[in-house]
Design a protein around this motif. Structure first.
Motif, mmCIF file in Angstrom:
data_model
loop_
_atom_site.group_PDB
_atom_site.id
_atom_site.type_symbol
_atom_site.label_atom_id
_atom_site.label_comp_id
_atom_site.label_asym_id
_atom_site.label_seq_id
_atom_site.Cartn_x
_atom_site.Cartn_y
_atom_site.Cartn_z
ATOM 1 N N LEU A 82 0.806 -1.215 0.000
ATOM 2 C CA LEU A 82 0.000 0.000 0.000
ATOM 3 C C LEU A 82 0.841 1.267 0.000
ATOM 4 C CD1 LEU A 82 -2.861 -1.038 2.465
ATOM 5 C CD2 LEU A 82 -2.767 -1.252 -0.018
ATOM 6 N N VAL A 83 2.008 1.223 0.606
ATOM 7 C CA VAL A 83 2.897 2.396 0.611
ATOM 8 C C VAL A 83 3.327 2.720 -0.818
ATOM 9 C CG1 VAL A 83 5.141 3.287 1.374
ATOM 10 C CG2 VAL A 83 3.693 2.014 2.977
ATOM 11 N N GLU A 84 3.727 1.694 -1.551
ATOM 12 C CA GLU A 84 4.146 1.886 -2.948
ATOM 13 C C GLU A 84 2.968 2.309 -3.824
ATOM 14 O OE1 GLU A 84 6.858 1.625 -6.339
ATOM 15 O OE2 GLU A 84 6.875 2.252 -4.239
ATOM 16 N N THR A 108 -7.670 10.478 -11.346
ATOM 17 C CA THR A 108 -6.640 10.011 -10.411
ATOM 18 C C THR A 108 -7.008 10.360 -8.976
ATOM 19 O OG1 THR A 108 -5.028 10.389 -12.177
ATOM 20 C CG2 THR A 108 -4.159 9.950 -9.989
ATOM 21 N N LEU A 109 -7.605 11.530 -8.779
ATOM 22 C CA LEU A 109 -8.088 11.910 -7.443
ATOM 23 C C LEU A 109 -9.156 10.924 -6.967
ATOM 24 C CD1 LEU A 109 -8.262 15.749 -8.036
ATOM 25 C CD2 LEU A 109 -6.876 14.648 -6.264
ATOM 26 N N ASN A 110 -10.029 10.503 -7.871
ATOM 27 C CA ASN A 110 -11.044 9.505 -7.517
ATOM 28 C C ASN A 110 -10.399 8.187 -7.110
ATOM 29 O OD1 ASN A 110 -13.674 10.559 -7.592
ATOM 30 N ND2 ASN A 110 -13.677 10.586 -9.807
ATOM 31 N N LEU A 111 -9.367 7.780 -7.851
ATOM 32 C CA LEU A 111 -8.663 6.533 -7.513
ATOM 33 C C LEU A 111 -8.022 6.630 -6.132
ATOM 34 C CD1 LEU A 111 -7.010 5.734 -10.965
ATOM 35 C CD2 LEU A 111 -8.804 4.414 -9.840
ATOM 36 N N PHE A 116 -8.018 5.239 -0.292
ATOM 37 C CA PHE A 116 -8.089 5.522 1.146
ATOM 38 C C PHE A 116 -9.397 5.015 1.761
ATOM 39 C CE2 PHE A 116 -4.745 8.657 0.090
ATOM 40 C CZ PHE A 116 -3.806 8.254 1.021
ATOM 41 N N GLU A 117 -10.487 5.073 1.000
ATOM 42 C CA GLU A 117 -11.769 4.576 1.496
ATOM 43 C C GLU A 117 -11.675 3.082 1.817
ATOM 44 O OE1 GLU A 117 -15.813 5.988 -0.113
ATOM 45 O OE2 GLU A 117 -15.478 4.064 -1.091
ATOM 46 N N GLU A 118 -10.975 2.333 0.962
ATOM 47 C CA GLU A 118 -10.813 0.886 1.172
ATOM 48 C C GLU A 118 -10.025 0.581 2.446
ATOM 49 O OE1 GLU A 118 -10.888 -0.622 -3.503
ATOM 50 O OE2 GLU A 118 -8.985 -0.221 -2.505
ATOM 51 N N GLN A 119 -9.248 1.565 2.907
ATOM 52 C CA GLN A 119 -8.477 1.386 4.148
ATOM 53 C C GLN A 119 -9.184 2.007 5.356
ATOM 54 O OE1 GLN A 119 -4.146 2.302 3.573
ATOM 55 N NE2 GLN A 119 -4.847 2.862 1.531
ATOM 56 N N ASP A 120 -10.459 2.416 5.142
ATOM 57 C CA ASP A 120 -11.242 3.083 6.195
ATOM 58 C C ASP A 120 -10.619 4.400 6.635
ATOM 59 O OD1 ASP A 120 -12.981 0.966 6.063
ATOM 60 O OD2 ASP A 120 -12.223 -0.042 7.844
ATOM 61 N N LYS A 121 -9.884 5.036 5.740
ATOM 62 C CA LYS A 121 -9.319 6.368 6.013
ATOM 63 C C LYS A 121 -10.240 7.390 5.352
ATOM 64 C CE LYS A 121 -4.518 4.811 6.468
ATOM 65 N NZ LYS A 121 -3.130 4.917 5.941
ATOM 66 N N PHE A 122 -11.354 7.652 6.019
ATOM 67 C CA PHE A 122 -12.439 8.394 5.384
ATOM 68 C C PHE A 122 -12.153 9.892 5.251
ATOM 69 C CE2 PHE A 122 -14.644 4.695 7.431
ATOM 70 C CZ PHE A 122 -14.782 3.983 6.247
ATOM 71 N N HIS A 127 -11.207 14.081 1.258
ATOM 72 C CA HIS A 127 -10.346 15.149 0.737
ATOM 73 C C HIS A 127 -10.134 14.988 -0.775
ATOM 74 C CE1 HIS A 127 -6.873 17.769 0.170
ATOM 75 N NE2 HIS A 127 -6.228 16.735 -0.336
ATOM 76 N N TYR A 128 -9.800 13.788 -1.208
ATOM 77 C CA TYR A 128 -9.518 13.565 -2.627
ATOM 78 C C TYR A 128 -10.795 13.626 -3.471
ATOM 79 C CZ TYR A 128 -4.679 12.574 -1.515
ATOM 80 O OH TYR A 128 -3.372 12.699 -1.091
#
Length: 232
Positions: A82-84, A108-111, A116-122, A127-128
């Motif tokens: 995920l970092v990469e 790309t912003l949507n991607l 982040f949504e998939e990681q529960d980082k809402f 923001h994106y």
């Protein structure tokens, strides 16, 4: 059939290399990478995309290079790096900005929002998606604006901000109706039903789901997923 497509592209790659057609070679390598990814061959997919990137960089195809970085990000995400993946998505976004490619930036912003949504980082996801929304407004793309409002609504729903989520889905609904986006219309209704369910308003939930199913049937769109599971 992915295997038949793979054979076809491999034959095409041989021809492009004989012709010294670097642009055509890069395109075929990218297509072979996509097929490898679908077949679960992540190491092959990464190798093929890297070969495609090298050629695109050599011939100065910056737009194609940005696309390949998105491919590489998807492949990194698939293998759990995920970092990469984040680094590559952000690099692609930077390239799109240098190219003044507004639509490419929005995509790309949507991607990144989905990432982040998939990681529960809402908060990051919102923001994106909000940045994507600003570009859609700038472009006057009402359908894109509706999709961005929908995506923001989802981040708010998942973080239990029900009232704000409902407002975003209502905006998405209005925009979908404006541009006759029937699937977007139904999707917004379904998510409004999800908000109603969280608010324990089951009567409103059923009404909204029935309305969503009616919109789809009226426009000859298959009723599947949650609607089908709930008997609509």
């Amino acid at each position: 059939d992915y295997q038949a497509a793979q054979l076809h592209y491999r034959q095409g790659l041989i021809i492009k290399r004989k012709q010294k057609d670097l642009e055509g070679e890069a395109i075929i390598l990218a297509n072979l990478s996509t097929i490898a990814e679908h077949l679960g061959n992540t190491s092959d997919a990464q190798r093929l995309t890297n070969e495609s990137v090298a050629i695109k960089r050599q011939i100065g195809d910056r737009r194609g290079e940005a696309f390949s970085h998105i491919q590489l990000a998807s492949q990194a995400k698939q293998r759990g790096d995920l970092v990469e993946a984040e680094r590559l998505y952000k690099m692609a976004l930077k390239m799109k900005k240098k190219l003044s490619d507004l639509r490419g930036q929005s995509d790309t912003l949507n991607l990144l929002g989905v990432f982040f949504e998939e990681q529960d980082k809402f908060v990051e996801a919102e923001h994106y998606f909000t940045e994507s929304l600003a570009i859609m407004k700038q472009l006057g793309d009402r359908q894109g604006e509706g999709i961005a409002q929908f995506n923001i609504g989802n981040t708010l729903l998942y973080s239990n901000q029900l009232e704000k989520a409902g407002e975003k889905f209502e905006l998405s609904l209005r925009l979908a109706k404006t541009v006759n986006d029937h699937e977007g219309h139904a999707d917004a209704l379904i998510q409004l039903a999800a908000v109603a369910e969280h608010q324990q308003n089951m009567q409103r939930r059923q009404t909204l789901l029935a309305e969503a199913a009616a919109v789809l049937r009226k426009n000859n769109i298959p009723v599947t997923g949650w609607l089908q599971e709930n008997g609509f």
